[in-house]
Enzyme design. Structure first.
Site, mmCIF file in Angstrom:
data_model
loop_
_atom_site.group_PDB
_atom_site.id
_atom_site.type_symbol
_atom_site.label_atom_id
_atom_site.label_comp_id
_atom_site.label_asym_id
_atom_site.label_seq_id
_atom_site.Cartn_x
_atom_site.Cartn_y
_atom_site.Cartn_z
ATOM 1 N N LYS A 104 45.651 25.965 75.106
ATOM 2 C CA LYS A 104 45.642 27.008 76.134
ATOM 3 C C LYS A 104 45.187 26.446 77.475
ATOM 4 C CE LYS A 104 43.963 31.793 76.546
ATOM 5 N NZ LYS A 104 43.182 32.827 75.815
ATOM 6 N N SER A 110 45.053 37.158 75.972
ATOM 7 C CA SER A 110 45.357 36.144 76.959
ATOM 8 C C SER A 110 45.963 34.864 76.377
ATOM 9 C CB SER A 110 44.087 35.789 77.739
ATOM 10 O OG SER A 110 43.111 35.221 76.878
ATOM 11 N N SER A 157 42.185 38.437 72.466
ATOM 12 C CA SER A 157 43.127 37.505 73.088
ATOM 13 C C SER A 157 43.860 36.584 72.130
ATOM 14 C CB SER A 157 42.403 36.654 74.143
ATOM 15 O OG SER A 157 42.071 37.447 75.251
#
Length: 487
Positions: A86, A161, A185
């Site tokens: 990420k 996210s 997320s």
């Protein structure tokens, strides 16, 4: 050979790597070809580091001690499998923006401890996955890289996210993706993209060296196409880390072994909306209520039950705002014009809070935790929908409506996840079906504190019943945005 390799599960690919039937370079080139094919439609992996990955693969292939003997038998050994990291998480020598224009050109010189652990365990980083700015948001977009689209319908969001990671796994760009979870997320993007995402217990995976070092709210965790792959990647990540004072030793029984030996839970508590206390779309409730009953075919007893929520939704927002003060107060002072409105809103809410208000939120959290502990004296797992509504318009920051009611802020659809965050219990999102518009729907399976093996085992058995993981990877599909108020 590319199509054949991207169809492999992570577990299958690692088995073939260990046997020498394929090489890390084979998988890197297969992933590179797939990325080139699908990225224009989804924008999941905006930053690639293929040359770095190839160099690491060559070093690994030349070092026989890294692919044979003790390392090959250790839990979580990936043997040269490509993974995505990420864009909140530093990878040495690779552009890492945190989704923020403030760090548009940032290239760290040192990797985050979780990346170092993944690479020590045979993972090869090939890309950074897209994220909302500083991970704040239920839809993955930012001013640096733009929007990431849902592969089941590219007019829809992939959630946030860890949206880029969910899309990359679902489309076969990578086999595994690392992510983070604060208010859902890893769980909501997993649900929106029909993949699996685990929020581990705080301390199960190192968070590195954040300023919120003693807060249990935000954690690192894995995302995959199926539960055995998820357990494999958790074994890769888990373990004691000197940089993180909350970390735990790796378990005596690897998570992958626990999943392979899983037995059905005896008693399951299920609620769709905590007795009407939370907004959840009607069709989502109906799909999840039918899905959880599939546990009964395994001999499980399913009972509708939920702990009293109290004021946990309000308490979460108070504690979350304080988390933002620690993380973003200084940037609010120096780069306010470059921060998106959601970050400013969260941080300013935190700055306006009184010590008494923070103390109230901590008491409310403790009371809810005690009610959850009591639940687990009667039930083995606790199951809810893993998202209040399916994926929504990619051009929106959050769903405008849930069950016909208009939301007032972007966290309004997150309480199903946020409530579990405050308990520090592990929770996994697993696909359970599709709504009438073809949008994925999922269950959130929560286990007792530090019970990742229990959550993963139950999810694996459920996955075997549904077979939904066998629909992946998919090619991105264009579509239109459903009317959330229709029928």
């Amino acid at each position: 050979m590319t199509d054949e390799l991207i169809q492999l599960t992570a577990t299958e690919a690692v088995t073939r790597l260990r046997r020498g039937e394929i090489s890390p370079l084979d998988l890197i080139e297969a992933a590179a070809a797939r990325i080139a094919e699908v990225e224009p439609a989804v924008n999941a992996l905006p930053t690639l580091c293929l040359d770095r990955a190839r160099a690491q693969a060559r070093r690994m292939m030349a070092d026989t001690s890294a692919t044979h003997g003790q390392a090959a038998d250790q839990p979580g050994w990936l043997a040269g499998l490509p993974v995505a990291i990420k864009d909140l998480t530093d990878v040495a020598g690779v552009r890492t923006t945190y989704g923020s224009p403030i760090f548009r050109d940032h290239v760290p010189t040192k990797s985050h401890p979780v990346v170092e652990r993944i690479e020590r365990n045979g993972g090869i980083v090939i890309a950074k996955s897209n994220t909302p700015e500083f991970g704040a948001g239920g839809s993955t977009f930012n001013e640096v890289f733009g929007k990431t689209r849902n592969p089941w319908n590219t007019s829809l969001t992939c959630g946030g996210s860890t949206g880029g990671g969910a899309v990359a796994v679902a489309t076969g760009e990578v086999w595994l993706a690392q992510g983070t979870d604060h208010g859902g997320s890893l769980r909501r993007p997993g649900t929106y993209c029909s993949v699996v995402g685990l929020r581990p217990s705080p301390g199960r995976v190192t968070r590195g060296t954040p300023n919120n070092l003693f807060s249990p709210l935000s954690v690192q965790g894995p995302m995959a196409r199926n539960i055995p792959d998820l357990a494999l990647f958790l074994d890769t990540m888990a373990g004691l880390c000197p940089h993180d004072p909350l970390t735990l030793d790796a378990p005596a029984i690897p998570f992958a072994h626990a999943v392979a030996q899983a037995r059905p839970p005896r008693r399951i508590a299920y609620t769709s909306d905590y007795g009407g206390k939370l907004l959840v779309d009607r069709e989502t409730r109906e799909i999840c209520e039918a899905a959880v009953r599939r546990f009964e075919s395994l001999g499980c007893e399913v009972e509708e039950f939920a702990p009293d929520l109290g004021a946990i939704e309000e308490a979460f927002m108070v504690l979350r705002a304080q988390h933002f003060v620690v993380d973003r107060e200084q940037q609010l002072q120096t780069h306010r014009a470059l921060l998106k409105s959601d970050i400013i809103w969260n941080t300013e809410n935190g700055l306006a809070q009184t010590p008494s208000r923070l103390a109230w939120a901590d008491r409310e959290r403790a009371a809810f935790y005690r009610r959850m502990v009591e639940l687990f004296t009667r039930f083995d797992i606790f199951v809810t929908p893993s998202a209040a509504t399916p994926a929504f318009d990619v051009d929106l920051r959050h769903p405008e409506f849930v069950d016909g009611e208009k939301l007032t802020n972007y966290m309004g659809a997150s309480t199903l996840n946020a409530a579990i965050t405050l308990t520090s219990c592990p929770a996994v999102a697993v696909p359970c079906g599709f709504d009438r518009f073809g949008r994925p729907v999922g269950l959130q399976i929560t286990a007792p504190p530090r019970g990742e093996a229990i959550a993963l085992g139950a999810a694996a058995l459920f996955e075997q019943v549904t077979g939904l993981d066998r629909q992946l990877p998919i090619d991105p599909r264009p579509g239109t945005v459903p009317n959330p108020l229709a029928g």
